[in-house]
Design a protein around this motif. Structure first.
Motif, short mmCIF file in Angstrom:
data_model
loop_
_atom_site.label_atom_id
_atom_site.label_comp_id
_atom_site.label_asym_id
_atom_site.label_seq_id
_atom_site.Cartn_x
_atom_site.Cartn_y
_atom_site.Cartn_z
N CYS B 116 0.83 -1.22 0.00
CA CYS B 116 0.00 0.00 0.00
C CYS B 116 0.86 1.27 0.00
O CYS B 116 0.38 2.35 0.33
CB CYS B 116 -0.92 0.01 1.21
SG CYS B 116 -2.12 -1.32 1.18
N LEU B 117 2.12 1.11 -0.37
CA LEU B 117 3.05 2.25 -0.40
C LEU B 117 2.48 3.38 -1.24
O LEU B 117 1.87 3.14 -2.28
CB LEU B 117 4.36 1.77 -1.02
CG LEU B 117 5.60 2.62 -0.82
CD1 LEU B 117 6.01 2.60 0.64
CD2 LEU B 117 6.75 2.07 -1.67
N ARG B 153 -3.74 13.51 -15.45
CA ARG B 153 -3.59 12.74 -14.22
C ARG B 153 -2.19 12.85 -13.64
O ARG B 153 -1.27 13.35 -14.29
CB ARG B 153 -3.92 11.28 -14.47
CG ARG B 153 -2.86 10.52 -15.26
CD ARG B 153 -3.08 9.02 -15.12
NE ARG B 153 -2.13 8.25 -15.89
CZ ARG B 153 -1.01 7.74 -15.38
NH1 ARG B 153 -0.69 7.96 -14.12
NH2 ARG B 153 -0.21 7.02 -16.13
N CYS B 154 -2.08 12.38 -12.39
CA CYS B 154 -0.79 12.38 -11.69
C CYS B 154 0.02 11.18 -12.15
O CYS B 154 -0.51 10.07 -12.29
CB CYS B 154 -1.06 12.31 -10.19
SG CYS B 154 0.34 11.76 -9.20
N HIS B 155 1.31 11.40 -12.39
CA HIS B 155 2.16 10.33 -12.91
C HIS B 155 3.14 9.77 -11.89
O HIS B 155 4.06 9.05 -12.25
CB HIS B 155 2.92 10.82 -14.14
CG HIS B 155 2.05 11.03 -15.33
ND1 HIS B 155 1.71 10.00 -16.18
CD2 HIS B 155 1.41 12.13 -15.79
CE1 HIS B 155 0.91 10.46 -17.12
NE2 HIS B 155 0.71 11.75 -16.91
N ALA B 156 2.95 10.08 -10.61
CA ALA B 156 3.85 9.54 -9.58
C ALA B 156 3.91 8.02 -9.73
O ALA B 156 2.92 7.38 -10.09
CB ALA B 156 3.35 9.93 -8.20
N ALA B 157 5.08 7.46 -9.47
CA ALA B 157 5.30 6.04 -9.73
C ALA B 157 5.12 5.19 -8.48
O ALA B 157 5.55 5.57 -7.39
CB ALA B 157 6.71 5.83 -10.29
N PHE B 158 4.46 4.06 -8.66
CA PHE B 158 4.38 3.09 -7.56
C PHE B 158 5.75 2.47 -7.39
O PHE B 158 6.38 2.06 -8.36
CB PHE B 158 3.34 2.01 -7.86
CG PHE B 158 3.24 1.01 -6.74
CD1 PHE B 158 2.54 1.34 -5.58
CD2 PHE B 158 3.88 -0.21 -6.80
CE1 PHE B 158 2.47 0.45 -4.52
CE2 PHE B 158 3.82 -1.11 -5.74
CZ PHE B 158 3.12 -0.78 -4.60
N SER B 159 6.22 2.38 -6.15
CA SER B 159 7.61 1.99 -5.93
C SER B 159 7.78 0.87 -4.92
O SER B 159 8.86 0.70 -4.36
CB SER B 159 8.41 3.21 -5.49
OG SER B 159 8.26 4.24 -6.45
#
Lengths: 166, 325
Positions: B116-117, B153-159
């Protein structure tokens, strides 16, 4: 560095019972107080260093139940019922521990700022593994950044401490 | 960094108590907190109540049986990496757990927390004053995405690292919440939106991860800026089943490149053939086509695209070599 933050809902301080450096301890502490701040500001245990202050450098490494943890990302409240050990706990009767002495004699410390975190991370390793190989030492210290030594002397210090262990 | 905002911490001892606590407005679940504490100290989010899930017995324990692995969401990453029921049969999962942060992060961080990061970005994981000076961003307080200003949209990456091997193994998650328990494929937990990547309803939290038995041989690798401690620039898990020299099963999962971790589509086209140079190249092309890294890290997006493909090709090659006598 600011620690004051205004909020309509101040966190209430509560008594939290844990062990601190081998002694039972009652801490009157609010839920949002970081372990790092509690140790340094409330207890005067300034051996635990504030480095990056964001979980990336390892300077604030302490032991919780023998495992390395970052005091800058840990709340004091979380320590309830657990044993917190800081660098101040290692010396015995005013004499450096074997590990501390090895850092001193092997020149494993230069400016010294990362040293308490390095020593605590190494302490956690040596308690679990009496004879770690170099890869295990490197892995155990992987979260600790040193900007002076180039790490070689630090690894040698941990190797020497392991060698000298009874 | 700043201090933590004002909040109180609840430590429920049962799933029911945690669900009840989760109904409080402005509450947030936490376990190891290695990511959340840093974000809160950056002024991202001001939950009035943190609900620490680690005192709930159902969230602990690793059990292996005929139905596969059951992993409690509050199992720590260090525990996961070392557990014999994981390290032996599921080496990709153990490798991914060991690839998270440094030793102290893995002693605190949990399976549920890693799955769930929060997503990450150059313009988001910054101090409060930095973000304010930059006019904030779509993910928090602002309305544009500095990575793709014309985008919607937001492009923040799942890490998170664990999601990749768990997807490759076909894992499911059990979720607790106000409407009881539900179980679903892990992939359905995620959406391709950096500001809303987790498909959890208010008050829901992960209880367990269930991994099917008899896993295909699998491996995980990640590219990162600092070898000892870092989030993935690209993380790849490959599960590969061979009969003779022909591939009869292939699942490739990626993390770090998109706003969600995902299973590579179209791998069926690679079945039936041996893992040779041409096969690896086709796999690499498939990866390059489906990953969409953006300028969310210090390293170039094109590097992350190519390194994701290279890692997939390399892992498949190693798995094939290991399977061939």
């Amino acid at each position: 560095m600011t620690h004051a933050r205004t909020s309509p809902r101040p966190s209430r301080a509560r008594v939290r019972l844990f062990r601190l450096n081998g002694t039972d301890h009652a801490a009157l502490v609010a839920d949002n107080v970081l372990l790092l701040d509690y140790l340094r500001e409330a207890q005067g245990l300034t051996g635990t260093k504030r480095g990056c202050d964001g979980g990336e450098c390892g300077a604030c490494t302490v032991l919780i139940d023998g495992s390395p943890r970052l005091a800058c990302l840990t709340r004091a409240q979380e320590c309830e019922g657990h044993h917190v050990e800081t660098i101040e706990a290692l010396a015995e009767a005013g004499r450096m521990s074997r590990l501390q002495r090895a850092f001193h004699e092997r020149l494993g410390t230069q400016c010294g700022y990362c040293t308490p975190g390095m020593v605590m991370a190494a302490e956690a390793l040596l308690r679990r593994d009496k004879a770690p190989d170099e890869a295990a030492i490197r892995a155990a210290l992987g979260g600790n950044i040193c900007r002076c030594t180039g790490y070689v002397k630090i690894i040698e210090a941990v190797q020497e401490a392991a060698r000298d262990a009874p | 960094m700043d201090g933590l905002p004002e909040f109180r911490v609840l430590t429920p001892r049962s799933v029911a108590a945690a669900v009840a606590a989760g109904a409080r407005p402005g509450s947030r679940f936490v376990a190891g907190g290695t990511d959340l504490m840093a974000n809160l100290r950056h002024g991202i989010g001001e939950p009035g109540t943190l609900i620490d899930l680690r005192d709930i017995p159902e969230l602990h324990g690793i059990a292996a049986g005929p139905l596969g692995l059951s992993l409690g969401a509050a199992v720590r990453l260090a525990e996961l990496a070392e557990h014999p029921a994981v390290a032996g049969p599921y080496p990709a999962l153990a490798a991914a757990a060991l690839a998270v942060g440094g030793p102290a992060h893995r002693e605190a961080g949990t399976i549920g927390g890693n799955l769930c990061l929060d997503t990450r970005c150059l313009f988001y994981n910054r101090s409060a004053w930095w973000r304010e000076a930059n006019g904030y961003c779509m993910k928090h307080r602002g309305d544009i995405c500095h990575v793709a200003p014309t985008g919607k949209r937001c492009h923040a990456a799942f890490s998170g690292d664990l999601a990749a091997p768990l997807l490759a193994h076909g894992a499911e998650v059990e979720i607790a919440g106000p409407h009881g328990l539900r179980r679903q494929p892990l992939g359905d937990l995620y959406a391709e939106d950096g500001a809303a990547h987790l498909l959890l309803a208010p008050g829901e939290f992960l209880l367990r991860v269930l991994v099917p038995p008899d896993p295909w041989p699998a491996a995980y690798a990640k590219a990162r800026a600092r070898g000892a401690i870092d989030f993935p620039l690209a993380g790849v898990a490959v599960a590969l089943r061979l009969e003779g020299t022909g591939v009869t099963g292939l699942r490739v999962a990626l993390t770090g490149t998109n706003s969600r971790p995902f299973l590579l589509a179209g791998t069926d086209a690679l079945l039936g053939a041996p893992v040779d140079a041409g096969w690896r190249e086709r796999l690499g092309k498939l990866v390059q086509k489906q990953v969409s890294p953006m300028r969310t890290t210090l390293l170039a997006a094109q590097y992350r695209r190519r390194v994701a493909a290279a890692l997939a090709e390399r892992l498949a090659g190693h798995l094939a070599d290991a399977a061939t006598p």
